[in-house]
Design an enzyme around this catalytic site. Sequence first.
Site, PDB file in Angstrom:
ATOM      1  CB  VAL A 104      -0.927   0.028   1.228  1.00  0.00           C
ATOM      2  CG1 VAL A 104      -1.829   1.258   1.193  1.00  0.00           C
ATOM      3  CG2 VAL A 104      -1.768  -1.243   1.300  1.00  0.00           C
ATOM      4  CB  CYS A 105       0.998   4.229   0.311  1.00  0.00           C
ATOM      5  SG  CYS A 105       1.433   5.983   0.241  1.00  0.00           S
ATOM      6  CB  THR A 106       5.796   4.790   0.502  1.00  0.00           C
ATOM      7  OG1 THR A 106       5.330   4.758   1.851  1.00  0.00           O
ATOM      8  CG2 THR A 106       5.507   6.157  -0.115  1.00  0.00           C
ATOM      9  CB  THR A 124       4.033   4.199  -5.050  1.00  0.00           C
ATOM     10  OG1 THR A 124       4.094   4.513  -3.641  1.00  0.00           O
ATOM     11  CG2 THR A 124       4.731   5.302  -5.829  1.00  0.00           C
TER      12      THR A 124
END
Length: 322
Positions: A104-106, A124
């Site tokens: 998730v995300c970074t 990302t």
Amino acid sequence: MTHRVAFLAFDDVTLLDVSGPLEVLHQAGRLGHPYTPVLVSPHGGDVTTSSGLALARTTTAAEAGPVDTLVVAGADRLAEQSPEAELLAAAATLAERARRVASVCTGAFVLAELGLLDGRRATTHWRHAKTLAHRYPAVQVEPDALHIRDGRYVTSAGISAGIDLALALVEDDHGADAAREAARELVVFMQRPGGQSQFSTALATPPARSDLLGSVTASVLADPAADHSLPAMAASAAVSTRHLTRLFRTELHTTPARWVERVRLDRAQQLLLDGHSVTSAAHRSGLGSDETLRRAFARHLGTTPTVYRRRFATTRPHDSPA
């Protein structure tokens, strides 16, 4: 059979990167599709999130037991500096035994640092996509997608996109109906397709520097189905078509026709998700015909309106299908 999902957290982790997907799995379990979440951290024990709240009683990777899916959460600092060795070691241990690996995300920076995304498509948070691509040139970064699957790896955009990712995982495991039911329980507006942009055209468009262009774009956004041909927009703004085209290119880095098409495509997507037929969505969005709508979907989304509506709409069509 219960599906075990390990969530890898660490100090300064973004809370929603963990809690959002966790809640999706919890709702799926309430609907008869059980998951067993396991909170893991490099050292075990309590983890302090970026918001200051704690995730209590995490376990270490060595003690996590069997893992079907690994979800690596994100934090801003992962885009600012290389992940620490302890975090990488925990991720490597869990990824080796998992059937499916997600971020998730970074959290994508952790997978990329381990080389797991080399030669693969990934995404990302939009703010960090350029950094990911620069730091890991072997990764094919797609900055605008909500989530991307490549083999056993699934990466998602920032923050709330983790909910979309988790719904996609539920769909993989139990089918589209299970994912839609979980989305309804969460009062999530819709289960957004992975290829959908992180932003609508309205949000993605930079503010017009001139009042004249600002007025033109606001008019299009307010009523996409109206006459927004280049001559009509130029006449409304009392400028030449050449001057208006120059303003679009200078300030928005596109042409008037391309920008209007994207606005209309956004509107058509929403109409389909609200249950309108392909013909109705084409007419109400301003794209005009079924064929024009199909071409726009193929060009920008890589799918057809019918497939898009069938997979992601949560209501029955208001009109007879086309």
